[in-house]
Motif scaffolding. Structure first.
Motif, PDB file in Angstrom:
ATOM      1  N   LEU A 155     -13.326  12.677  -8.950  1.00  0.00           N
ATOM      2  CA  LEU A 155     -12.498  11.883  -9.867  1.00  0.00           C
ATOM      3  C   LEU A 155     -11.488  11.143  -8.994  1.00  0.00           C
ATOM      4  O   LEU A 155     -10.707  11.783  -8.285  1.00  0.00           O
ATOM      5  CB  LEU A 155     -11.783  12.802 -10.855  1.00  0.00           C
ATOM      6  N   GLU A 156     -11.550   9.812  -9.020  1.00  0.00           N
ATOM      7  CA  GLU A 156     -10.622   9.087  -8.156  1.00  0.00           C
ATOM      8  C   GLU A 156      -9.645   8.253  -8.972  1.00  0.00           C
ATOM      9  O   GLU A 156     -10.010   7.808 -10.057  1.00  0.00           O
ATOM     10  CB  GLU A 156     -11.381   8.232  -7.134  1.00  0.00           C
ATOM     11  N   PRO A 157      -8.375   8.086  -8.500  1.00  0.00           N
ATOM     12  CA  PRO A 157      -7.907   8.337  -7.146  1.00  0.00           C
ATOM     13  C   PRO A 157      -8.010   9.820  -6.770  1.00  0.00           C
ATOM     14  O   PRO A 157      -7.724  10.695  -7.575  1.00  0.00           O
ATOM     15  CB  PRO A 157      -6.431   7.891  -7.191  1.00  0.00           C
ATOM     16  N   ALA A 158      -8.429  10.050  -5.495  1.00  0.00           N
ATOM     17  CA  ALA A 158      -8.650  11.423  -5.039  1.00  0.00           C
ATOM     18  C   ALA A 158      -7.933  11.674  -3.725  1.00  0.00           C
ATOM     19  O   ALA A 158      -7.830  10.771  -2.883  1.00  0.00           O
ATOM     20  CB  ALA A 158     -10.139  11.666  -4.852  1.00  0.00           C
ATOM     21  N   TYR A 159      -7.475  12.898  -3.552  1.00  0.00           N
ATOM     22  CA  TYR A 159      -6.831  13.303  -2.303  1.00  0.00           C
ATOM     23  C   TYR A 159      -7.787  13.029  -1.143  1.00  0.00           C
ATOM     24  O   TYR A 159      -9.003  13.230  -1.264  1.00  0.00           O
ATOM     25  CB  TYR A 159      -6.447  14.785  -2.382  1.00  0.00           C
ATOM     26  N   ASP A 160      -7.235  12.603  -0.020  1.00  0.00           N
ATOM     27  CA  ASP A 160      -8.093  11.996   1.002  1.00  0.00           C
ATOM     28  C   ASP A 160      -8.983  12.957   1.785  1.00  0.00           C
ATOM     29  O   ASP A 160      -9.883  12.515   2.490  1.00  0.00           O
ATOM     30  CB  ASP A 160      -7.263  11.115   1.947  1.00  0.00           C
ATOM     31  N   SER A 161      -8.785  14.263   1.671  1.00  0.00           N
ATOM     32  CA  SER A 161      -9.641  15.159   2.471  1.00  0.00           C
ATOM     33  C   SER A 161     -10.965  15.487   1.763  1.00  0.00           C
ATOM     34  O   SER A 161     -11.868  16.049   2.384  1.00  0.00           O
ATOM     35  CB  SER A 161      -8.891  16.454   2.817  1.00  0.00           C
ATOM     36  N   TYR A 162     -11.091  15.152   0.482  1.00  0.00           N
ATOM     37  CA  TYR A 162     -12.275  15.593  -0.265  1.00  0.00           C
ATOM     38  C   TYR A 162     -13.568  14.939   0.236  1.00  0.00           C
ATOM     39  O   TYR A 162     -14.568  15.616   0.494  1.00  0.00           O
ATOM     40  CB  TYR A 162     -12.151  15.291  -1.767  1.00  0.00           C
ATOM     41  N   HIS A 198      -2.213  16.419 -10.615  1.00  0.00           N
ATOM     42  CA  HIS A 198      -2.977  15.505  -9.766  1.00  0.00           C
ATOM     43  C   HIS A 198      -2.107  14.730  -8.784  1.00  0.00           C
ATOM     44  O   HIS A 198      -1.059  14.199  -9.143  1.00  0.00           O
ATOM     45  CB  HIS A 198      -3.697  14.523 -10.712  1.00  0.00           C
ATOM     46  N   ASN A 199      -2.576  14.703  -7.561  1.00  0.00           N
ATOM     47  CA  ASN A 199      -2.010  13.824  -6.543  1.00  0.00           C
ATOM     48  C   ASN A 199      -2.980  12.644  -6.422  1.00  0.00           C
ATOM     49  O   ASN A 199      -4.166  12.887  -6.165  1.00  0.00           O
ATOM     50  CB  ASN A 199      -1.923  14.580  -5.206  1.00  0.00           C
ATOM     51  N   PRO A 200      -2.594  11.393  -6.621  1.00  0.00           N
ATOM     52  CA  PRO A 200      -1.234  10.857  -6.646  1.00  0.00           C
ATOM     53  C   PRO A 200      -0.618  10.613  -8.021  1.00  0.00           C
ATOM     54  O   PRO A 200       0.538  10.213  -8.094  1.00  0.00           O
ATOM     55  CB  PRO A 200      -1.420   9.494  -5.960  1.00  0.00           C
ATOM     56  N   THR A 201      -1.333  10.857  -9.134  1.00  0.00           N
ATOM     57  CA  THR A 201      -0.841  10.318 -10.420  1.00  0.00           C
ATOM     58  C   THR A 201       0.020  11.280 -11.225  1.00  0.00           C
ATOM     59  O   THR A 201       0.663  10.868 -12.181  1.00  0.00           O
ATOM     60  CB  THR A 201      -2.026   9.937 -11.324  1.00  0.00           C
ATOM     61  N   GLY A 202      -0.016  12.566 -10.898  1.00  0.00           N
ATOM     62  CA  GLY A 202       0.737  13.548 -11.683  1.00  0.00           C
ATOM     63  C   GLY A 202       0.028  13.967 -12.955  1.00  0.00           C
ATOM     64  O   GLY A 202       0.529  14.817 -13.691  1.00  0.00           O
ATOM     65  N   VAL A 206      -1.494   3.093  -3.909  1.00  0.00           N
ATOM     66  CA  VAL A 206      -2.446   4.008  -4.571  1.00  0.00           C
ATOM     67  C   VAL A 206      -3.905   3.592  -4.339  1.00  0.00           C
ATOM     68  O   VAL A 206      -4.822   4.413  -4.422  1.00  0.00           O
ATOM     69  CB  VAL A 206      -2.083   4.151  -6.077  1.00  0.00           C
ATOM     70  N   SER A 207      -4.142   2.326  -3.973  1.00  0.00           N
ATOM     71  CA  SER A 207      -5.524   1.876  -3.714  1.00  0.00           C
ATOM     72  C   SER A 207      -6.218   2.721  -2.648  1.00  0.00           C
ATOM     73  O   SER A 207      -7.441   2.866  -2.675  1.00  0.00           O
ATOM     74  CB  SER A 207      -5.542   0.405  -3.281  1.00  0.00           C
ATOM     75  N   VAL A 208      -5.443   3.317  -1.726  1.00  0.00           N
ATOM     76  CA  VAL A 208      -6.089   4.078  -0.652  1.00  0.00           C
ATOM     77  C   VAL A 208      -6.810   5.331  -1.186  1.00  0.00           C
ATOM     78  O   VAL A 208      -7.665   5.885  -0.503  1.00  0.00           O
ATOM     79  CB  VAL A 208      -5.104   4.528   0.455  1.00  0.00           C
ATOM     80  N   PHE A 209      -6.488   5.744  -2.398  1.00  0.00           N
ATOM     81  CA  PHE A 209      -7.122   6.935  -2.974  1.00  0.00           C
ATOM     82  C   PHE A 209      -8.415   6.596  -3.727  1.00  0.00           C
ATOM     83  O   PHE A 209      -9.029   7.473  -4.316  1.00  0.00           O
ATOM     84  CB  PHE A 209      -6.170   7.648  -3.926  1.00  0.00           C
ATOM     85  N   TYR A 210      -8.788   5.305  -3.746  1.00  0.00           N
ATOM     86  CA  TYR A 210     -10.042   4.868  -4.384  1.00  0.00           C
ATOM     87  C   TYR A 210     -11.008   4.417  -3.293  1.00  0.00           C
ATOM     88  O   TYR A 210     -10.595   3.674  -2.393  1.00  0.00           O
ATOM     89  CB  TYR A 210      -9.793   3.676  -5.307  1.00  0.00           C
ATOM     90  N   HIS A 211     -12.307   4.778  -3.413  1.00  0.00           N
ATOM     91  CA  HIS A 211     -13.217   4.439  -2.322  1.00  0.00           C
ATOM     92  C   HIS A 211     -13.405   2.932  -2.193  1.00  0.00           C
ATOM     93  O   HIS A 211     -13.666   2.430  -1.109  1.00  0.00           O
ATOM     94  CB  HIS A 211     -14.560   5.173  -2.452  1.00  0.00           C
ATOM     95  N   GLN A 212     -13.256   2.187  -3.317  1.00  0.00           N
ATOM     96  CA  GLN A 212     -13.356   0.730  -3.189  1.00  0.00           C
ATOM     97  C   GLN A 212     -11.991   0.063  -3.191  1.00  0.00           C
ATOM     98  O   GLN A 212     -11.879  -1.137  -3.415  1.00  0.00           O
ATOM     99  CB  GLN A 212     -14.244   0.176  -4.300  1.00  0.00           C
TER     100      GLN A 212
END
Ligand code: PMP
Ligand code: GLN
Length: 386
Positions: free
Chosen positions: A122-129, A174-178, A352-358
């Motif tokens: 589920l994105e935005p997603a924490y970057d290590s997943y 949820h990180n980043p949205t709470g 927040v765009s960095v948490f989305y793959h596109q």
């Protein structure tokens, strides 16, 4: 003469660069900006906890801990979990102490995911997943959550589930949205995975940081989900000790057996004196029971400061992050704006765009409000000038 040609290494993670957290924190420190980007508390942990670590170090608890974690800490976790969620995990067979939640997330994913398996993210997603999925040969299948609510659209999840789906990754709060999961979310997920070979990794590192009277609905509280879930926690968020990198995984014995095989060869064991100290410190629940009020006040100091500004937002439900829309201010990409704000008004945030793959750009920045009130007020004042 040496004539061989040095081999070229082909990256297994060709799309991975330096994480945004490192990039923004470095820039913030270079230009002397208030750093509300990377998520870490701007205040120290309790001196009592530091004293306990020192005590155990001086007592000579300085060699390898047991692979699974020191018994006193696993027992304290079992007790805390039972008191809070009424779910019994066996400290010997179902609780493992790890070197941060990051290690637990990786080991949980590695326990289940094989080449070709699909994992719902589920994105935005924490970057290590996603790197953890890809290093295990898995394929991330994305479900997009959108502002301002970021709620899960269960119909979309249903459409993405196939015979190859092996895992669903959950993060609440949820990180980043709470965004924080509701009991309806738990029920919807249970219905979707029923009768399918699908496991769950639930990243609950912000379990104690929920606002406006909300309750944390851990996946463990739903019996059908509990059977299939690796619940991941971190002491970093709860006790203001992100630099100590200590977390844990709660999972049924069959899952834990596999998890430990991986943990055993990732890190083997986790820092010993800190485990003993935390076992003692956990005996007093007020340390974490006061967190919702403590962080809600900080969220509100930041939001009050932004009231006269052109930023808009919905108050965060949980975590120590507030997402903020700047649509009314500029068309710049969120990444460009994050860099400009850091350099010009000296306040650093995460795009927040960095948490989305596109790199979906909804014109939203994430601010970490785990800082002293005066810093939050000063940051909000600077932002209000835009
Ligand atoms: N998951 C989420 C959602 C996080 O925000 C973080 C850290 N900020 C982690 C995992 C990693 O936790 P740890 O530092 O304990 O590895
Ligand atoms: N989890 C923290 C955040 O979201 C940062 C952790 C890290 O720097 N890797 O900001």
């Amino acid at each position: 003469m040496h004539s061989s040609i040095a081999p070229r290494l082909t990256s297994k993670l060709p799309n991975v660069g330096t994480t945004i957290f490192t990039v923004m924190s470095k820039l913030a420190s270079e230009v002397g900006a208030i750093n509300l980007s990377q998520g870490f508390p701007g205040f120290d942990c309790s001196p009592e906890l530091v004293g306990l670590v020192e005590t155990y170090m001086r007592k000579g608890f300085n060699q390898y801990a047991p692979m699974t974690g020191v018994p006193a800490l696993r027992e304290a976790l079992a007790q805390k979990t039972f008191e809070q969620y009424k779910v019994a995990y066996n400290p010997d067979t179902e609780i493992t102490v790890t070197s941060g939640a990051t290690e637990a997330i990786f080991a949980a994913i590695a326990s289940v995911v094989r080449p070709g398996d699909e994992v719902i993210v589920l994105e935005p997603a924490y970057d290590s997943y996603v790197p953890a999925i890809e290093l295990n040969g898995g394929v991330p299948v994305y479900v997009t959550l959108t502002p301002p609510q970021y709620a899960v659209d269960w119909e979309v999840v249903r459409q993405k589930i196939t015979a190859k789906t092996r895992m669903v990754l959950v993060n609440t709060p949820h990180n980043p949205t709470g965004y924080t999961w509701t009991t309806d979310d738990l029920n919807q997920l249970a219905e979707l995975i029923r009768d399918r070979p699908i496991w769950l990794m639930s990243d609950e590192v912000y379990e104690h940081i929920l606002f406006d009277g909300r309750t944390h609905h851990s996946l463990m509280t739903h019996p059908e989900l509990q059977e299939r879930t690796f619940v991941v926690g971190s002491f970093g968020k709860t006790f203001h000790i992100t630099g100590w990198k200590i977390g844990y995984c709660l999972a049924p014995a069959e899952l834990t057996t596999e998890f430990r095989k991986i943990h055993q060869y990732l890190t083997f064991s986790t820092v010993t004196p800190i485990q003993y100290a935390l076992a003692d410190y956990l005996q007093n629940p007020t340390h974490y029971q006061q967190l919702p009020d403590f962080y809600q006040r900080k969220r509100d100091v930041f939001l009050d400061g932004l009231k006269g500004s052109r930023f808009t937002c919905t108050p965060a439900e949980g975590s120590f992050f507030q997402t903020v829309s700047y649509k009314a201010i500029t068309d710049e990409s969120d990444y460009e704006l994050a860099i400009r704000l850091t350099k010009e008004i000296r306040v650093a945030a995460i795009p927040v765009s960095v948490f989305y793959h596109q790199k979906n750009d909804y014109k939203i920045l994430r601010f970490c409000f785990a800082k002293d009130d005066a810093i939050l007020q000063e940051a909000a004042e600077r932002l209000s000038r835009l």
